[in-house]
Write a protein that holds these residues in place. Structure first.
Motif, PDB file in Angstrom:
ATOM      1  N   ALA A  81       2.742 -10.429  -5.828  1.00  9.41           N
ATOM      2  CA  ALA A  81       3.196  -9.186  -6.013  1.00  9.41           C
ATOM      3  C   ALA A  81       4.383  -8.454  -5.619  1.00  9.41           C
ATOM      4  CB  ALA A  81       2.277  -8.481  -4.803  1.00  9.41           C
ATOM      5  N   GLU A  82       5.158  -9.072  -4.747  1.00  6.90           N
ATOM      6  CA  GLU A  82       6.685  -8.815  -4.797  1.00  6.90           C
ATOM      7  C   GLU A  82       7.254  -9.131  -5.953  1.00  6.90           C
ATOM      8  OE1 GLU A  82       8.108 -10.820  -1.402  1.00  6.90           O
ATOM      9  OE2 GLU A  82       7.001  -9.801   0.242  1.00  6.90           O
ATOM     10  N   ARG A  83       7.083 -10.310  -6.626  1.00  6.52           N
ATOM     11  CA  ARG A  83       7.647 -10.572  -7.933  1.00  6.52           C
ATOM     12  C   ARG A  83       7.486  -9.493  -8.941  1.00  6.52           C
ATOM     13  NH1 ARG A  83       9.448 -16.121  -8.822  1.00  6.52           N
ATOM     14  NH2 ARG A  83      10.200 -16.914  -6.679  1.00  6.52           N
ATOM     15  N   LEU A  84       6.176  -9.316  -9.112  1.00  8.68           N
ATOM     16  CA  LEU A  84       5.589  -8.147  -9.944  1.00  8.68           C
ATOM     17  C   LEU A  84       6.426  -6.621  -9.739  1.00  8.68           C
ATOM     18  CD1 LEU A  84       1.529  -8.481 -10.212  1.00  8.68           C
ATOM     19  CD2 LEU A  84       3.342  -9.238 -11.703  1.00  8.68           C
ATOM     20  N   GLU A  85       6.508  -6.355  -8.628  1.00  9.64           N
ATOM     21  CA  GLU A  85       7.334  -5.122  -8.261  1.00  9.64           C
ATOM     22  C   GLU A  85       8.662  -5.250  -8.806  1.00  9.64           C
ATOM     23  OE1 GLU A  85       6.093  -3.009  -4.913  1.00  9.64           O
ATOM     24  OE2 GLU A  85       4.127  -3.744  -4.811  1.00  9.64           O
ATOM     25  N   SER A  86       9.412  -6.438  -8.406  1.00 11.02           N
ATOM     26  CA  SER A  86      10.726  -6.684  -8.782  1.00 11.02           C
ATOM     27  C   SER A  86      10.786  -6.580 -10.237  1.00 11.02           C
ATOM     28  CB  SER A  86      11.148  -7.974  -8.344  1.00 11.02           C
ATOM     29  OG  SER A  86      10.637  -9.068  -9.196  1.00 11.02           O
ATOM     30  N   ARG A  87       9.824  -6.874 -11.018  1.00  4.74           N
ATOM     31  CA  ARG A  87      10.080  -6.611 -12.534  1.00  4.74           C
ATOM     32  C   ARG A  87       9.517  -5.030 -12.875  1.00  4.74           C
ATOM     33  NH1 ARG A  87      12.764 -10.921 -14.438  1.00  4.74           N
ATOM     34  NH2 ARG A  87      12.114 -12.866 -13.606  1.00  4.74           N
ATOM     35  N   GLY A  88       9.600  -4.435 -12.010  1.00  2.00           N
ATOM     36  CA  GLY A  88       9.246  -2.738 -12.294  1.00  2.00           C
ATOM     37  C   GLY A  88       7.768  -2.522 -12.523  1.00  2.00           C
ATOM     38  N   ILE A  89       6.932  -3.555 -12.035  1.00  4.62           N
ATOM     39  CA  ILE A  89       5.254  -3.309 -12.282  1.00  4.62           C
ATOM     40  C   ILE A  89       4.896  -2.714 -11.040  1.00  4.62           C
ATOM     41  CG2 ILE A  89       3.251  -4.509 -13.064  1.00  4.62           C
ATOM     42  CD1 ILE A  89       5.051  -6.603 -14.409  1.00  4.62           C
ATOM     43  N   HIS A  90       4.204  -1.804 -11.163  1.00  8.04           N
ATOM     44  CA  HIS A  90       3.732  -0.998 -10.050  1.00  8.04           C
ATOM     45  C   HIS A  90       2.166  -0.660  -9.828  1.00  8.04           C
ATOM     46  CE1 HIS A  90       7.798  -0.860  -8.301  1.00  8.04           C
ATOM     47  NE2 HIS A  90       8.241  -0.370  -9.374  1.00  8.04           N
ATOM     48  N   ASN A  91       1.710  -0.937 -10.913  1.00  6.04           N
ATOM     49  CA  ASN A  91       0.196  -0.485 -11.367  1.00  6.04           C
ATOM     50  C   ASN A  91      -0.336  -2.158 -11.691  1.00  6.04           C
ATOM     51  OD1 ASN A  91      -0.199   2.456 -11.356  1.00  6.04           O
ATOM     52  ND2 ASN A  91       1.678   1.973 -12.392  1.00  6.04           N
ATOM     53  N   TYR A  92      -1.140  -2.733 -10.789  1.00  3.86           N
ATOM     54  CA  TYR A  92      -1.767  -3.936 -10.970  1.00  3.86           C
ATOM     55  C   TYR A  92      -2.679  -4.523  -9.923  1.00  3.86           C
ATOM     56  CZ  TYR A  92       1.300  -4.995  -6.905  1.00  3.86           C
ATOM     57  OH  TYR A  92       1.811  -4.971  -5.479  1.00  3.86           O
ATOM     58  N   LEU A  93      -3.375  -5.349 -10.359  1.00  4.52           N
ATOM     59  CA  LEU A  93      -4.381  -6.222  -9.673  1.00  4.52           C
ATOM     60  C   LEU A  93      -3.863  -7.767  -9.739  1.00  4.52           C
ATOM     61  CD1 LEU A  93      -8.092  -5.925  -9.343  1.00  4.52           C
ATOM     62  CD2 LEU A  93      -7.121  -8.138  -9.537  1.00  4.52           C
ATOM     63  N   ALA A  94      -3.467  -8.265  -8.493  1.00  7.28           N
ATOM     64  CA  ALA A  94      -3.259  -9.594  -8.544  1.00  7.28           C
ATOM     65  C   ALA A  94      -4.058 -10.476  -7.912  1.00  7.28           C
ATOM     66  CB  ALA A  94      -1.827  -9.771  -7.932  1.00  7.28           C
ATOM     67  N   GLU A  95      -4.986 -11.391  -8.379  1.00  6.77           N
ATOM     68  CA  GLU A  95      -5.817 -12.069  -7.664  1.00  6.77           C
ATOM     69  C   GLU A  95      -5.625 -13.542  -7.799  1.00  6.77           C
ATOM     70  OE1 GLU A  95      -9.129 -14.684  -7.871  1.00  6.77           O
ATOM     71  OE2 GLU A  95      -8.654 -13.605  -9.555  1.00  6.77           O
ATOM     72  N   ILE A  96      -5.802 -14.267  -6.783  1.00  7.02           N
ATOM     73  CA  ILE A  96      -5.610 -15.643  -6.669  1.00  7.02           C
ATOM     74  C   ILE A  96      -6.666 -16.231  -5.689  1.00  7.02           C
ATOM     75  CG2 ILE A  96      -3.892 -17.511  -5.854  1.00  7.02           C
ATOM     76  CD1 ILE A  96      -1.625 -15.484  -6.115  1.00  7.02           C
TER      77      ILE A  96
END
Length: 337
Positions: free
Chosen positions: A182-197
């Motif tokens: 999630a931190e990596r996504l936000e560092s790329r400017g992505i703030h609307n997401y669902l990250a499932e692992i």
């Protein structure tokens, strides 16, 4: 990388044909588990290949440092060091041990990373299950206890009061993995997401069409995969959804079931009727630890602790032939806009 080795307990609601402009999905299988990431990005956003590379790098780092399945991982090397000297460790291990010690203290000692020898004794580590003799359990319990593990966060090191102490990060590392992705996504400017692992996830913001993310919690039954409850997540600042359960990873012997959740006080699998616990928290690592801790405590004391700690928790337990739910007061507010 499946550092937790539990079944998929959450099901992401992904309907065929619902893709909209600006919402893309990245999924795959890697190191023993699967991942699904749905993101809202604009045309000028980070290329999908770069995001995939970021995710795979997180898996690689976590696997190299935290996996108990790899003999060459950092935590495996730490476990082989039978010493009471301070051991320098990576920031990831320091962080997870510090969180675990805090949850251990708040859960009446039921959450314990040092149960690895008991996990091994009962055969859960290598799927070679057996019921050990009480003398074996007593001997192993002598080398278990979070009070025997010290952490020095300032200097990046840990120390075993008992040189035979060993650590299993499986109950917290998957949450850490979700948090890092999630931190990596936000560092790329992505703030609307669902990250499932591997069934554990963090959701933030909204879907491309403005709707809330929807997550289904699985009914805790071993022979079928059914939906117990659907959560519509309105918290746009982001929340993790973490579930721990006893109903997938267990074995039977002489007509009795033994769960992989082991009580560090008795050295035996828990015997209560609590089947699954779902915890929502802004920090996936904390949520992961608490879902296991509350599952260990059981359906009587678990809700009391959740209330005292202000946790958003859903408990599903067996009452005779029925499944029943109990929610903490803060959990009941999660669907409010």
């Amino acid at each position: 990388m499946n550092v937790r080795n539990i079944a998929l307990l959450l099901v992401v609601l992904m309907f065929a044909g619902c893709e909209r402009a600006g919402e893309i999905e990245l999924s795959g299988a890697i190191q023993g588990t699967t991942y699904h990431i749905k993101m809202v990005i604009d045309q000028a956003g980070t290329p999908l290949e770069q995001i995939k590379s970021d995710v795979e790098e997180v898996f690689r780092i976590v696997d190299e440092k935290l996996s108990n399945w790899r003999e060459d991982s950092e935590i495996s090397r730490v476990n082989r060091q039978e010493t009471t000297d301070w051991i320098p460790v990576s920031p990831e291990i320091v962080q997870l041990v510090a969180i675990a010690k805090d949850v251990n203290r708040r859960s009446a000692g039921c959450y314990d990373l040092t149960v690895k020898p008991l996990f091994d004794l009962w055969g859960f580590s290598r799927h070679e299950n057996r019921v050990p003799e009480q003398s074996e359990i007593d001997q192993t319990l002598a080398h278990v206890g979070m009070d025997k593990l010290e952490v020095d966060a300032e200097n990046g090191r840990i120390r075993k009061a008992d040189p035979k102490l060993s650590i299993d990060l499986g109950s917290i590392a998957q949450g850490y993995t979700v948090a890092t992705v999630a931190e990596r996504l936000e560092s790329r400017g992505i703030h609307n997401y669902l990250a499932e692992i591997g069934g554990e996830m963090k959701v933030k913001g909204r879907k491309a069409n403005g709707a809330s993310w929807r997550v289904a919690i699985e009914k805790p039954t071993p022979l079928a995969r059914e939906v117990q409850r659907i959560l519509e997540i309105h918290q746009e600042n982001g929340t993790a959804v973490m579930t721990s359960g006893t109903y997938r990873n267990f074995f039977e012997s002489d007509g009795k079931s033994y769960s992989h959740i082991i009580d560090p006080k008795t050295g035996r699998p828990v015997t209560h009727n609590l089947l699954s616990v779902t915890v929502l928290n802004e920090d996936p690592t904390v949520a992961d630890a608490w879902s296991t801790a509350l599952l260990c405590v059981g359906e009587i004391e678990g809700p009391k602790i959740a209330e005292a700690e202000g946790l958003k928790a859903l408990f599903i337990y067996r009452d005779g032939q029925e499944l029943k739910e109990q929610m903490s007061s803060r959990f009941t507010s999660i669907s409010e806009p």
